[in-house]
Every structure is written in C-alpha cells, then in structure tokens.
Design an enzyme around this catalytic site. Structure first.
Site, PDB file in Angstrom:
ATOM      1  N   CYS A 145      -5.843  64.683  -5.794  1.00  0.00           N
ATOM      2  CA  CYS A 145      -4.525  64.788  -6.410  1.00  0.00           C
ATOM      3  C   CYS A 145      -3.841  66.102  -6.034  1.00  0.00           C
ATOM      4  O   CYS A 145      -4.366  67.185  -6.293  1.00  0.00           O
ATOM      5  CB  CYS A 145      -4.673  64.704  -7.928  1.00  0.00           C
ATOM      6  N   LYS A 187     -13.161  60.622  -4.827  1.00  0.00           N
ATOM      7  CA  LYS A 187     -11.978  60.200  -4.063  1.00  0.00           C
ATOM      8  C   LYS A 187     -11.258  61.449  -3.570  1.00  0.00           C
ATOM      9  O   LYS A 187     -10.893  62.307  -4.352  1.00  0.00           O
ATOM     10  CB  LYS A 187     -11.055  59.358  -4.932  1.00  0.00           C
ATOM     11  N   GLN A 202     -11.614  56.881 -13.447  1.00  0.00           N
ATOM     12  CA  GLN A 202     -11.464  58.095 -12.637  1.00  0.00           C
ATOM     13  C   GLN A 202     -11.249  59.306 -13.539  1.00  0.00           C
ATOM     14  O   GLN A 202     -10.326  59.321 -14.353  1.00  0.00           O
ATOM     15  CB  GLN A 202     -10.311  57.983 -11.647  1.00  0.00           C
ATOM     16  N   GLY A 251      -3.668  50.696  -2.849  1.00  0.00           N
ATOM     17  CA  GLY A 251      -2.913  51.155  -4.004  1.00  0.00           C
ATOM     18  C   GLY A 251      -1.555  50.483  -4.066  1.00  0.00           C
ATOM     19  O   GLY A 251      -1.393  49.393  -4.607  1.00  0.00           O
ATOM     20  N   ARG A 252      -0.552  51.151  -3.448  1.00  0.00           N
ATOM     21  CA  ARG A 252       0.812  50.635  -3.561  1.00  0.00           C
ATOM     22  C   ARG A 252       0.961  49.226  -3.005  1.00  0.00           C
ATOM     23  O   ARG A 252       1.787  48.448  -3.483  1.00  0.00           O
ATOM     24  CB  ARG A 252       1.777  51.606  -2.873  1.00  0.00           C
TER      25      ARG A 252
END
Ligand SMILES: Cc1cc2nc3c(=O)[nH]c(=O)nc-3n(C[C@H](O)[C@H](O)[C@H](O)COP(=O)(O)O)c2cc1C
Length: 354
Positions: A88, A127, A58, A213-214
């Site tokens: 982000c 993304k 990324q 993700g998490r």
C-alpha cells in the site's frame, strides 16, 4: 481476487462467488490494532458467511506483537489465511511503517512475518509491489527473505510504489520474484481484465496463480471465464445486458442484507457505475443512480434507464455496433507506448492514491 479497499466487502465477494470460478477472496486491508481493539469498523470489514469461503483477511500494521495477536485471533474465528499488506503506497499507512514501507526494511519485515508464521497454523501470505521505486526493486530479495521464514504464498502487483497505478505492468519484474524463490507460490497481479491477459501473466512470469482486482469490478465473470479459457482454450461470450443487470441487482440485494437498506443503497452509488461501464450508453443511469437511498428508488432508476437504452438497440435487442463499449485490453497486451490510453480507472475518493 485482490483486495480493493472499500469494495471487496462481503456482498461483493458473495456476488462474484455466485457467478463462479473464484478461488480465494480476501477482505480489504484491516488495521491489526483496530481489530484487536474490536473496533466496530474493523469487525465489519471481516464480516463473512458460510458461502464466503475460502476467505483471507488482509492485515496491515508494523508492530510485530499486534500482527501476531491479530493473526491468532483470525485463526480462532476460522479465517482460511492471513495476508500482510506490504504494497500500500498511501502515506497514512507507510508513515507508521506499514504497507510499502515494509519493502524497504527486509530484516525487520522478515522478523515480523516469522512471528506470525510461528504463532498460527493457517497460512500467512504477503502482498507486495515490485519495490519502492525503479531504483529499488526489492521484491525478489524480500520474497526470498519471507520464504526463509515460512510465508505460504506471495502476491505481487507488477508496479512500484512510485508508479502508483500508471504505466504498464512489468511482467519481467514479476518473473524475477518467481525466480527468486525456491518453492513458494507466487501470484501475479495487475491489470488483468481478460482471460487472455491472465494466460499471458501465467506464461510470461511462470507464476502459480493470478489475482484480479479492478478487472473483477468491471466484470465479475472474469474468474469463471478465465477458468474456462485456461481449461478448454475457448473464450466464452461476454454476458448479455440482462445477465449484467441480474448480477448487479443481486449485488445490491446483498449490500442491503449486509449494510441495511439506506446505507447499502448509498454504498451502491459508487458500485453501480462499474457495472454500467459495460452497458453501452449509460450517462442517464450514472447520473441518477448516484442519488439512490432505497431499493424502490434504484428500481425506478433502472426501469427508466432500460427504456431510455432502447434507442441504442437493433431489432434483435442488441446494442448497435457503434454503441458497444470498446473491448477490454490489459495494459500489457498492447503495443508499447499505447498503454496509457486504456488504463483501468482507479475509483475516485479517499482511495485514489492507492
Ligand atoms: C480502490 C483500490 C483499493 C485497493 N485496496 C487494496 C488493499 O486494501 N490492499 C492491497 O493490498 N491492495 C489494494 N489495492 C491494490 C489491488 O489489490 C491490486 O494490487 C491493484 O489494483 C492491481 O491489480 P488490478 O489491476 O487487478 O486492480 C487497491 C486497489 C484499488 C484500485
């Protein structure tokens, strides 16, 4: 697997790949300019190995030439695809026109992506979040613009930049992105912590894939278990404590291999508590594991903890029911209004504003 800056490094990716079920993994976000300058930290972020395939890198950045040159470099070293960070929310990244700021300037962003798509043969993906804030849900428009310039897939985290990590995932918002494009695969993302949540993400949004993700940090088994659930309709039992410990130890060994013993152990101080969230009572473990600097110290901490934990077990060696951790439930699998109570923690430290 979604990028998690500070976590989705080579050891973690290999650990999850060994557990099984993972399709595409990606690096943390990497500054395109730093990569071109061969900054050692940037090079470490893209470190990979034969078993770490397929791998996306990324990139973040807002200078078209740098993004293009970085994509070409990544293609030349065998990376499978290049993802562009457009979600982000961190000020440092947005201030220079990268991350979520890219969602506010459609034409400029499409131009940058076009330059990258035309410069390489490997897929370029993007993304994004749903938009800057609730009033500016630009993801569908941006997705359409990126499809027109040849983006290969779009990852959407179902929250706005303003939301940060609070509130529920907006599945309708992801659906709007799926509906906005003609044939570009859209990958849904956000709060998937169980196979059932992944299934709901697929069915309610029509997305082509799901990215976690998490949830992978809590549960490196999530990919394998989700695949099994989607294919067989059967939920596999949660891994036993011994299996969790085995995978945690493997993760540490890989950290040591890649980062050296002392640095690897220090980095593992923030990793081990994610595993222990599913151990049952673990305060003793968490208190001491944040001090380890060597494998021997880790083993001592673990041995002491395993003996301490025995007081919570029944005669079959299982956690007594009242000590078992609460089942994981994704925010969007709950009744409206209770989501806040079960938010997935966002790790502390410089990344807490992600
Ligand atoms: C600690 C942390 C680091 C993250 N780093 C990145 C990153 O480098 N690039 C990115 O696009 N998203 C990053 N994200 C966002 C995740 O990829 C993902 O979109 C978000 O966490 C929602 O998915 P999840 O609920 O499955 O974690 C980060 C999130 C967290 C919590």
């Amino acid at each position: 697997m979604s990028p998690l800056a500070g976590y989705t490094n080579l050891p973690f990716r290999l650990t999850v790949r060994e557990v099984g079920g993972l399709g595409l993994a990606t690096t943390d976000l990497v500054n395109a300019r730093s990569l071109l300058e061969k900054n050692p930290k940037a090079l470490k972020l893209i470190e990979t190995s034969a078993a770490d395939k397929p791998l996306a890198v990324q990139l973040f950045g807002s200078v078209p030439q740098e993004m293009r040159d970085a994509a070409q470099y990544l293609e030349s070293i065998g990376v499978a695809s290049v993802d562009i960070n457009m979600g982000c929310p961190v000020r440092k990244v947005c201030r220079v026109g990268g991350g979520a700021a890219m969602m506010t300037e459609l034409d400029k962003t499409a131009g940058l992506v076009k330059g990258m798509v035309n410069a390489v043969k490997i897929p370029i993906t993007a993304k994004m979040r749903l938009g800057w804030d609730e009033e500016n849900l630009t993801a569908p428009d941006l997705a359409r613009a990126l499809e027109d310039v040849g983006v290969a897939a779009i990852f959407v985290h179902g929250r706005t930049r303003q939301q940060g990590f609070s509130g529920t995932i907006n599945l309708r918002g992801i659906r709007a992105v799926v509906e906005a494009v003609k044939n570009t695969p859209v990958i849904g993302n956000g709060d998937v912590t169980t196979p059932e949540a992944a299934k709901k993400m697929f069915s309610e949004t029509g997305c082509a894939g799901v990215s976690v993700g998490r949830g992978a940090f809590y549960n490196p088994w999530i990919f394998q278990h989700t695949l099994h659930y989607l294919q067989m309709g059967e939920l596999l039992p949660e891994p036993r404590f011994e299996e969790r410990v085995r995978v945690m130890c493997r993760h540490l060994d890989l950290m040591i291999e890649v980062f050296g013993e002392e640095h690897g152990c220090r980095m593992f101080r923030k990793v081990a508590p994610w595993y222990s969230k599913r151990f049952g009572p673990a305060n003793e473990f968490n208190k001491s594991v944040v001090q380890i600097s060597s494998k021997a110290e880790f083993e001592e901490v673990l041995g002491t903890y395993v003996r301490w934990r025995e007081q919570f077990l029944d005669e079959n060696g299982n956690l007594k029911p009242r000590f078992q951790p609460a089942p994981l439930i994704a925010s969007f699998m709950q009744e409206p209004g209770v989501a806040g109570r079960r938010e997935i923690p966002v790790p502390k430290g410089p990344v807490e504003v992600w």
